[in-house]
Scaffold this motif. Structure first.
Motif, PDB file in Angstrom:
ATOM      1  N   GLU A   6      61.064  49.834  51.406  1.00 28.09           N
ATOM      2  CA  GLU A   6      61.201  51.151  50.480  1.00 28.09           C
ATOM      3  C   GLU A   6      60.910  51.961  51.365  1.00 28.09           C
ATOM      4  N   VAL A  46      57.277  42.708  44.622  1.00 28.43           N
ATOM      5  CA  VAL A  46      57.395  43.851  44.393  1.00 28.43           C
ATOM      6  C   VAL A  46      57.087  44.582  45.619  1.00 28.43           C
ATOM      7  N   ILE A  60      59.237  44.585  48.479  1.00 27.87           N
ATOM      8  CA  ILE A  60      60.283  45.916  48.140  1.00 27.87           C
ATOM      9  C   ILE A  60      59.866  47.243  48.307  1.00 27.87           C
ATOM     10  N   ALA A  61      58.298  47.294  48.015  1.00 26.97           N
ATOM     11  CA  ALA A  61      58.051  49.161  47.940  1.00 26.97           C
ATOM     12  C   ALA A  61      58.003  49.035  49.405  1.00 26.97           C
ATOM     13  N   LEU A  83      65.138  44.552  43.124  1.00 27.92           N
ATOM     14  CA  LEU A  83      63.665  44.376  42.218  1.00 27.92           C
ATOM     15  C   LEU A  83      65.132  42.876  41.104  1.00 27.92           C
ATOM     16  N   ARG A  84      65.744  44.067  41.048  1.00 25.40           N
ATOM     17  CA  ARG A  84      66.807  43.499  39.736  1.00 25.40           C
ATOM     18  C   ARG A  84      67.359  42.453  39.932  1.00 25.40           C
ATOM     19  N   SER A  99      70.095  49.233  47.507  1.00 22.35           N
ATOM     20  CA  SER A  99      69.251  50.092  46.886  1.00 22.35           C
ATOM     21  C   SER A  99      67.233  49.162  46.153  1.00 22.35           C
ATOM     22  N   ALA A 100      66.037  50.562  45.978  1.00 21.83           N
ATOM     23  CA  ALA A 100      65.030  48.984  46.212  1.00 21.83           C
ATOM     24  C   ALA A 100      65.169  48.133  44.553  1.00 21.83           C
ATOM     25  N   GLU A 101      65.703  49.731  43.751  1.00 23.40           N
ATOM     26  CA  GLU A 101      65.968  48.916  42.706  1.00 23.40           C
ATOM     27  C   GLU A 101      66.779  48.002  41.915  1.00 23.40           C
ATOM     28  N   GLU A 102      68.164  47.728  43.344  1.00 22.51           N
ATOM     29  CA  GLU A 102      68.899  46.799  43.279  1.00 22.51           C
ATOM     30  C   GLU A 102      68.335  44.921  43.270  1.00 22.51           C
TER      31      GLU A 102
END
Length: 94
Positions: A64, A57, A60-61, A81-82, A76-79
Protein backbone atom coordinates in the motif's frame (compact mmCIF):
# COMPACT_ATOMS: atom_id res chain seq x y z
CA UNK A 1 7.88 7.29 6.40
CA UNK A 2 6.96 6.65 10.05
CA UNK A 3 6.02 3.08 9.18
CA UNK A 4 9.34 2.55 7.42
CA UNK A 5 11.17 4.12 10.33
CA UNK A 6 9.41 1.89 12.86
CA UNK A 7 9.73 -1.37 11.01
CA UNK A 8 12.39 -1.34 8.31
CA UNK A 9 15.34 0.51 9.84
CA UNK A 10 17.21 -2.37 11.48
CA UNK A 11 19.23 -0.09 13.75
CA UNK A 12 16.10 1.46 15.22
CA UNK A 13 13.96 -1.66 15.16
CA UNK A 14 16.47 -3.54 17.33
CA UNK A 15 17.42 -0.66 19.63
CA UNK A 16 15.86 -1.24 23.07
CA UNK A 17 16.28 2.48 23.81
CA UNK A 18 14.20 3.51 20.78
CA UNK A 19 10.60 4.39 21.60
CA UNK A 20 9.45 3.23 18.16
CA UNK A 21 11.05 -0.18 18.75
CA UNK A 22 9.09 -0.51 21.99
CA UNK A 23 5.87 0.44 20.17
CA UNK A 24 6.48 -2.32 17.63
CA UNK A 25 7.02 -4.85 20.42
CA UNK A 26 3.79 -3.72 22.12
CA UNK A 27 1.88 -4.05 18.85
CA UNK A 28 3.20 -7.59 18.35
CA UNK A 29 2.20 -8.44 21.93
CA UNK A 30 -1.32 -7.15 21.30
CA UNK A 31 -1.56 -9.30 18.18
CA UNK A 32 -0.42 -12.36 20.14
CA UNK A 33 -3.10 -11.75 22.78
CA UNK A 34 -5.84 -11.52 20.14
CA UNK A 35 -4.69 -14.68 18.40
CA UNK A 36 -4.42 -16.46 21.74
CA UNK A 37 -8.10 -15.63 22.40
CA UNK A 38 -9.04 -16.98 18.95
CA UNK A 39 -6.95 -20.06 19.67
CA UNK A 40 -4.23 -21.38 17.42
CA UNK A 41 -4.84 -24.75 15.80
CA UNK A 42 -3.48 -27.81 17.58
CA UNK A 43 0.24 -28.16 17.02
CA UNK A 44 0.72 -24.55 15.90
CA UNK A 45 2.86 -22.36 18.12
CA UNK A 46 1.21 -19.05 19.04
CA UNK A 47 4.41 -17.12 18.26
CA UNK A 48 4.67 -18.75 14.81
CA UNK A 49 1.03 -17.93 14.05
CA UNK A 50 1.53 -14.36 15.25
CA UNK A 51 4.64 -13.97 13.09
CA UNK A 52 2.68 -15.24 10.07
CA UNK A 53 -0.15 -12.74 10.57
CA UNK A 54 2.33 -9.95 11.37
CA UNK A 55 4.23 -10.70 8.14
CA UNK A 56 1.06 -10.71 6.06
CA UNK A 57 -0.08 -7.37 7.45
CA UNK A 58 3.36 -5.83 6.99
CA UNK A 59 3.52 -7.06 3.42
CA UNK A 60 0.14 -5.51 2.67
CA UNK A 61 1.20 -2.27 4.36
CA UNK A 62 4.38 -2.09 2.27
CA UNK A 63 2.44 -2.76 -0.93
CA UNK A 64 0.00 0.00 0.00
CA UNK A 65 2.79 2.44 0.92
CA UNK A 66 4.54 1.73 -2.38
CA UNK A 67 1.22 2.16 -4.20
CA UNK A 68 1.27 -1.37 -5.58
CA UNK A 69 -2.31 -2.10 -4.53
CA UNK A 70 -4.78 -0.48 -6.87
CA UNK A 71 -7.80 -1.29 -9.03
CA UNK A 72 -5.58 -2.91 -11.67
CA UNK A 73 -4.03 -5.30 -9.17
CA UNK A 74 -5.67 -6.01 -5.84
CA UNK A 75 -8.35 -3.29 -5.48
CA UNK A 76 -7.66 -2.13 -1.90
CA UNK A 77 -5.43 -2.96 1.02
CA UNK A 78 -8.50 -3.50 3.19
CA UNK A 79 -9.92 -6.03 0.74
CA UNK A 80 -6.61 -7.90 0.56
CA UNK A 81 -6.38 -7.96 4.35
CA UNK A 82 -9.99 -9.20 4.72
CA UNK A 83 -9.39 -11.94 2.14
CA UNK A 84 -6.10 -13.02 3.70
CA UNK A 85 -7.44 -13.08 7.24
CA UNK A 86 -10.56 -14.91 6.08
CA UNK A 87 -8.43 -17.59 4.46
CA UNK A 88 -6.19 -17.87 7.51
CA UNK A 89 -9.13 -18.16 9.91
CA UNK A 90 -10.86 -20.71 7.67
CA UNK A 91 -7.67 -22.77 7.68
CA UNK A 92 -7.45 -22.50 11.45
CA UNK A 93 -11.03 -23.77 11.82
CA UNK A 94 -10.44 -26.72 9.46
Amino acid sequence: NLYRLMFTDSELADDPECELSAEGARAFGALMRVLERIGPPAGIDLRDLSATVWSMVHGIAMLEIDRRINEKTLRSAEEVLRLGMGLLLAGMRA
